[in-house]
Design a protein around this motif. Structure first.
Motif, PDB file in Angstrom:
ATOM      1  N   VAL A 276      34.984 -30.286  85.787  1.00 56.83           N
ATOM      2  CA  VAL A 276      35.527 -31.659  85.867  1.00 56.83           C
ATOM      3  C   VAL A 276      37.053 -31.411  86.575  1.00 56.83           C
ATOM      4  N   THR A 277      37.079 -32.107  87.571  1.00 55.69           N
ATOM      5  CA  THR A 277      38.334 -32.325  88.441  1.00 55.69           C
ATOM      6  C   THR A 277      39.378 -32.893  87.716  1.00 55.69           C
ATOM      7  N   PRO A 278      40.421 -32.472  86.939  1.00 57.17           N
ATOM      8  CA  PRO A 278      41.455 -33.116  86.367  1.00 57.17           C
ATOM      9  C   PRO A 278      42.056 -34.128  87.203  1.00 57.17           C
ATOM     10  N   PRO A 279      42.520 -35.505  86.628  1.00 60.81           N
ATOM     11  CA  PRO A 279      43.457 -36.215  87.381  1.00 60.81           C
ATOM     12  C   PRO A 279      44.897 -35.551  87.195  1.00 60.81           C
ATOM     13  N   MET A 280      45.441 -35.615  88.529  1.00 57.85           N
ATOM     14  CA  MET A 280      46.797 -35.038  88.662  1.00 57.85           C
ATOM     15  C   MET A 280      47.940 -35.904  88.501  1.00 57.85           C
ATOM     16  N   GLY A 281      48.880 -35.685  87.807  1.00 62.47           N
ATOM     17  CA  GLY A 281      50.069 -36.688  87.667  1.00 62.47           C
ATOM     18  C   GLY A 281      51.266 -36.812  88.654  1.00 62.47           C
ATOM     19  N   ALA A 287      47.269 -34.353  84.592  1.00 65.44           N
ATOM     20  CA  ALA A 287      47.724 -35.379  83.324  1.00 65.44           C
ATOM     21  C   ALA A 287      46.885 -35.135  82.253  1.00 65.44           C
ATOM     22  N   PRO A 288      47.465 -35.425  80.991  1.00 61.47           N
ATOM     23  CA  PRO A 288      47.174 -35.509  79.714  1.00 61.47           C
ATOM     24  C   PRO A 288      45.875 -36.305  79.685  1.00 61.47           C
ATOM     25  N   VAL A 289      44.763 -35.979  78.909  1.00 61.09           N
ATOM     26  CA  VAL A 289      43.571 -36.685  78.799  1.00 61.09           C
ATOM     27  C   VAL A 289      43.683 -37.333  77.325  1.00 61.09           C
ATOM     28  N   ALA A 290      43.424 -38.663  77.701  1.00 60.37           N
ATOM     29  CA  ALA A 290      43.430 -39.504  76.141  1.00 60.37           C
ATOM     30  C   ALA A 290      42.165 -39.561  75.598  1.00 60.37           C
ATOM     31  N   VAL A 291      42.131 -39.044  74.316  1.00 68.01           N
ATOM     32  CA  VAL A 291      40.912 -38.771  73.501  1.00 68.01           C
ATOM     33  C   VAL A 291      41.011 -39.777  72.187  1.00 68.01           C
TER      34      VAL A 291
END
Length: 462
Positions: A276-281, A287-291
């Protein structure tokens, strides 16, 4: 160590550099987090509280025949309204922890040298007892004087807390009790002197005498030790009876803290994104992933035709945590055994004989300490009598009759058998006395009144 343990979780955390050292290469902020969240279950204090209460199920008192001034003194031995029973309980608790505890028999200050007993009564002058914890006794020395061991020097830490406007100020003070050696042998009468730590003109701290030296009118250093430990030679140092239990409590603290820290590091699942390509801040970093229960995580297909990404939780095995938890339980059990507890929590796994032996072993130690306390209090009364100019050789009554025998009520069946039947071999009064001793009946139970009720009820039935 004992003072810190008795101070509870905050005291242990504050002293963590001694009792919970840093891991090699551990960062300061990680250590401070682990230290501030360290878990502490104070089994040691529970053990000592249990031991210290046993001789005090009955009131500590003095035998009949004591002089009236001593009878009056028993009601308030420290000038703060505490009865002998209360004062003795505090002294006993401290003695179990510290191997030795000290009792100073002091007298009101600034009493005129030629004052009569009537003059002293009018101005409220009186002897009073001061409980000195072992850590406050900075030094103490004794020697053979007139054929018996007497104290010839003592230094006592006496910090004073005084009101300073709407705040408080602490003064660091030390009381020195001393008897100077004489050229021809022996020692001069005792004196006292109080020193205070003050700043000099150059700003450096120095000790300044603020009171004395002044004579102690009874001529001796009025100190009495209450001892539970084994004295080391002629010194006033001791092997503490609860030392091994204190060390084991520290071990238990370290184990509990380690388990709690391990839970924080391993017992919470960690989210892993595979492919999974992480979203960048905005800062160019992922960017932190909300769980959580209201969050949805997407793993879109790879635009180049590759496999889609996936999310998964990583959770380590709990095997090591179970091992640590079992280790803590075993340490706690060993600690209670060292504290000579009756082991009621484990009684289902012990034979009756083993349980009785464990309880009896503890009682033997406590009974010896209670007898030492009795001796110390009787010595204190003798010195109190010297201040009052009367003979105060009184007997102190402390209960040493507790939890003897098999440690249960089943053996009372044999007592009942001896007091009943066609040919009883003990009286009804003896049977009732034994029942009260075992706490089967209340100490306030009145056998004569109850017998009258039994006779009256019997008559009504007829």
């Amino acid at each position: 160590m004992v003072s810190t343990i008795l101070g509870g979780a905050k005291a242990m955390r504050d002293a963590a550099q001694t009792y919970l050292p840093k891991f090699p290469q551990e960062r300061d902020k990680d250590y401070q987090y682990r230290r501030s969240n360290a878990k502490f279950t104070n089994i040691y204090r529970d053990i000592v509280e249990n031991l210290a209460q046993r001789p005090f199920s009955k009131e500590v008192s003095i035998a009949d025949g004591a002089p009236k001034p001593i009878k009056d003194f028993v009601e308030d031995v420290d000038g703060q309204g505490n009865h002998l029973h209360v004062f003795a309980g505090e002294l006993f608790f401290g003695g179990i922890n510290n191997a030795v505890e000290w009792l100073l028999i002091d007298y009101s200050k600034d009493v005129p040298a030629n004052a009569t007993r009537a003059d002293e009564a009018r101005i409220g002058a009186r002897p009073y007892w001061v409980h000195i914890p072992a850590p406050a006794m900075l030094a103490v020395y004794s020697d053979m004087v007139d054929g018996k061991e007497q104290f010839v020097h003592a230094r006592i830490h006496e910090p004073a807390l005084e009101r300073d406007g709407f705040g408080e100020k602490t003064y660091n003070r030390v009381r020195v009790l001393n008897r100077d050696p004489l050229d021809g042998g022996g020692y001069a009468p005792a004196t006292y002197q109080v020193f205070e730590e003050q700043k000099g003109k150059d700003g450096a701290l120095q000790w300044v005498s603020i009171d004395g030296p002044k004579p102690i009118s009874i001529g001796i250093i009025p100190l009495v030790p209450f001892i539970t430990g084994r004295r080391i030679g002629r010194s006033w140092r001791f092997h503490p009876p609860m030392q091994d239990a204190a060390f084991l409590q520290v071990e238990h603290f370290q184990q509990e803290s380690a388990l709690k820290h391990a839970k924080a590091l391993t017992a919470f699942p960690m989210l892993a994104g595979n492919g999974v390509t992480p979203p960048m801040g905005d800062n160019g970093k992922p960017a932190p992933v909300a769980v959580g229960p209201a969050s949805v995580l997407w793993a879109p297909a790879n635009p180049n035709g590759g496999s889609a990404g996936s999310w998964a939780f990583v959770e380590p095995s709990a095997t090591s945590l179970r091992f640590l938890a079992d280790d803590i339980k075993e340490t706690g059990q060993a600690l209670r055994e060292l504290g000579r507890q009756p082991l009621t929590a484990q009684s289902g796994n012990l034979t009756v004989v083993t349980t009785a032996f464990a309880a009896q072993k503890g009682n033997a130690a406590i009974q010896a300490w209670a007898l030492n306390l009795k001796d110390a209090l009787e010595q204190a009364f003798v010195i109190t009598g010297r201040w009052l100019k009367i003979d105060a050789d009184v007997e102190v009554m402390i209960s040493t009759d507790f939890d003897l025998g098999m440690g249960d009520d089943e053996t009372f069946v044999h007592v009942l058998a001896m007091g009943t039947g066609e040919a009883p071999i003990i009286s009804r009064e003896a049977t009732i006395s034994e029942a009260k001793r075992r706490n089967i009946l209340s100490p306030e139970y009145d056998g004569d009144k109850d017998l009258a009720v039994i006779i009256r009820e019997g008559g009504e039935d007829e």
